[in-house]
Design an enzyme around this catalytic site. Structure first.
Site, PDB file in Angstrom:
ATOM      1  N   GLY A  46       0.830  -1.202   0.000  1.00  0.00           N
ATOM      2  CA  GLY A  46       0.000   0.000   0.000  1.00  0.00           C
ATOM      3  C   GLY A  46       0.861   1.247   0.000  1.00  0.00           C
ATOM      4  N   GLN A  51       2.787  10.057   1.396  1.00  0.00           N
ATOM      5  CA  GLN A  51       4.103   9.404   1.385  1.00  0.00           C
ATOM      6  C   GLN A  51       4.922   9.792   0.149  1.00  0.00           C
ATOM      7  OE1 GLN A  51       2.275   5.330   2.220  1.00  0.00           O
ATOM      8  NE2 GLN A  51       4.227   5.194   3.298  1.00  0.00           N
ATOM      9  N   CYS A  94       5.757  -0.096   7.126  1.00  0.00           N
ATOM     10  CA  CYS A  94       5.376   1.078   6.350  1.00  0.00           C
ATOM     11  C   CYS A  94       6.568   1.499   5.494  1.00  0.00           C
ATOM     12  CB  CYS A  94       4.983   2.204   7.297  1.00  0.00           C
ATOM     13  SG  CYS A  94       4.460   3.707   6.454  1.00  0.00           S
ATOM     14  N   LEU A  95       6.310   1.855   4.243  1.00  0.00           N
ATOM     15  CA  LEU A  95       7.409   2.266   3.363  1.00  0.00           C
ATOM     16  C   LEU A  95       8.079   3.544   3.850  1.00  0.00           C
ATOM     17  CD1 LEU A  95       5.850   1.479  -0.140  1.00  0.00           C
ATOM     18  CD2 LEU A  95       7.577   0.161   1.106  1.00  0.00           C
ATOM     19  N   HIS A 136      -4.626   1.159   7.520  1.00  0.00           N
ATOM     20  CA  HIS A 136      -3.291   1.755   7.649  1.00  0.00           C
ATOM     21  C   HIS A 136      -3.141   2.923   6.665  1.00  0.00           C
ATOM     22  CE1 HIS A 136       1.310   1.256   7.904  1.00  0.00           C
ATOM     23  NE2 HIS A 136       1.131   2.060   6.870  1.00  0.00           N
ATOM     24  N   GLU A 137      -3.584   2.685   5.417  1.00  0.00           N
ATOM     25  CA  GLU A 137      -3.437   3.724   4.385  1.00  0.00           C
ATOM     26  C   GLU A 137      -4.375   4.897   4.635  1.00  0.00           C
ATOM     27  OE1 GLU A 137      -0.858   3.515   2.660  1.00  0.00           O
ATOM     28  OE2 GLU A 137      -0.455   1.416   3.094  1.00  0.00           O
ATOM     29  N   HIS A 140      -2.918   7.290   6.998  1.00  0.00           N
ATOM     30  CA  HIS A 140      -1.930   8.205   6.393  1.00  0.00           C
ATOM     31  C   HIS A 140      -2.602   9.496   5.920  1.00  0.00           C
ATOM     32  CE1 HIS A 140       1.977   6.272   6.223  1.00  0.00           C
ATOM     33  NE2 HIS A 140       1.467   5.140   5.754  1.00  0.00           N
TER      34      HIS A 140
HETATM   35 NI    NI Z   1       2.366   3.250   5.710  1.00  0.00          NI
END
Ligand code: NI
Length: 172
Positions: A46, A51, A94-95, A136-137, A140
């Site tokens: 995701g 991000q 998480c990226l 989670h997304e 963000h």
């Molecule tokens: Ni994340």
């Protein structure tokens, strides 16, 4: 399409509440396609607009197991319309916090309304990893990271690690 640089925590842009998308125009479609490409390249399941330094309310995800059956989803202006009472604990990463993982408890199923990349309205239910990822997304887009669900001590420990990593990346 092009690969976009992914912001690393801590970054003030990851703490902002994103703005609703008013028009699913070619600019938004291009952003979504680049985000899908960036997510697969990372690789991740995701990726949310902040991000990649965009403040638009959209994220992309694909929690399918193999590359052969890519199933990228674009969720624009996503809203939770229902959550299950039962909860699920999943080890999240998480990226924007590479190589850091910890357990987060969330509703195990969630339903969301959203616009797709064509601007068409949908309502879809997500289970398993898809449910975890979607929540989670969506976090963000509200300036919330998975570490915000952890204890203050864990959060500060992970933030310290990230500050150190970012300094190393600048030097190298
Ligand atoms: Ni994340």
């Amino acid at each position: 399409m092009s690969l976009l640089p992914i912001l690393l925590h801590p970054d003030p842009r990851l703490k902002k509440v994103c703005e609703p998308v008013l028009d699913v125009d070619t600019k938004i479609q291009k952003l979504a396609n680049s985000m899908i490409e960036t997510m697969y390249d990372a690789p991740g399941v995701g990726l949310a607009a902040p991000q990649v330094a965009s403040m638009a309310r959209l994220f992309v995800m694909d929690c399918t197991e193999s590359e052969a059956e890519d199933q990228p989803l674009v969720l624009i202006n996503p809203q939770i319309t229902w959550i299950s009472e039962d909860l699920n604990v999943h080890s999240e990463g998480c990226l924007s916090l590479p190589e850091l993982f910890d357990d987060v408890e969330r509703p195990s199923q969630v339903r969301m309304s959203f616009l797709d990349i064509q601007g068409k309205a949908h309502e879809q239910q997500f289970d398993g990893l898809w449910a975890t990822c979607a929540q989670h997304e969506l976090d963000h887009l509200n300036g919330v990271l998975f570490i915000d669900h952890l204890t203050r001590m864990k959060r500060s420990m992970m933030t310290k690690k990230m500050v150190k990593l970012k300094k190393e990346l600048v030097r190298s």
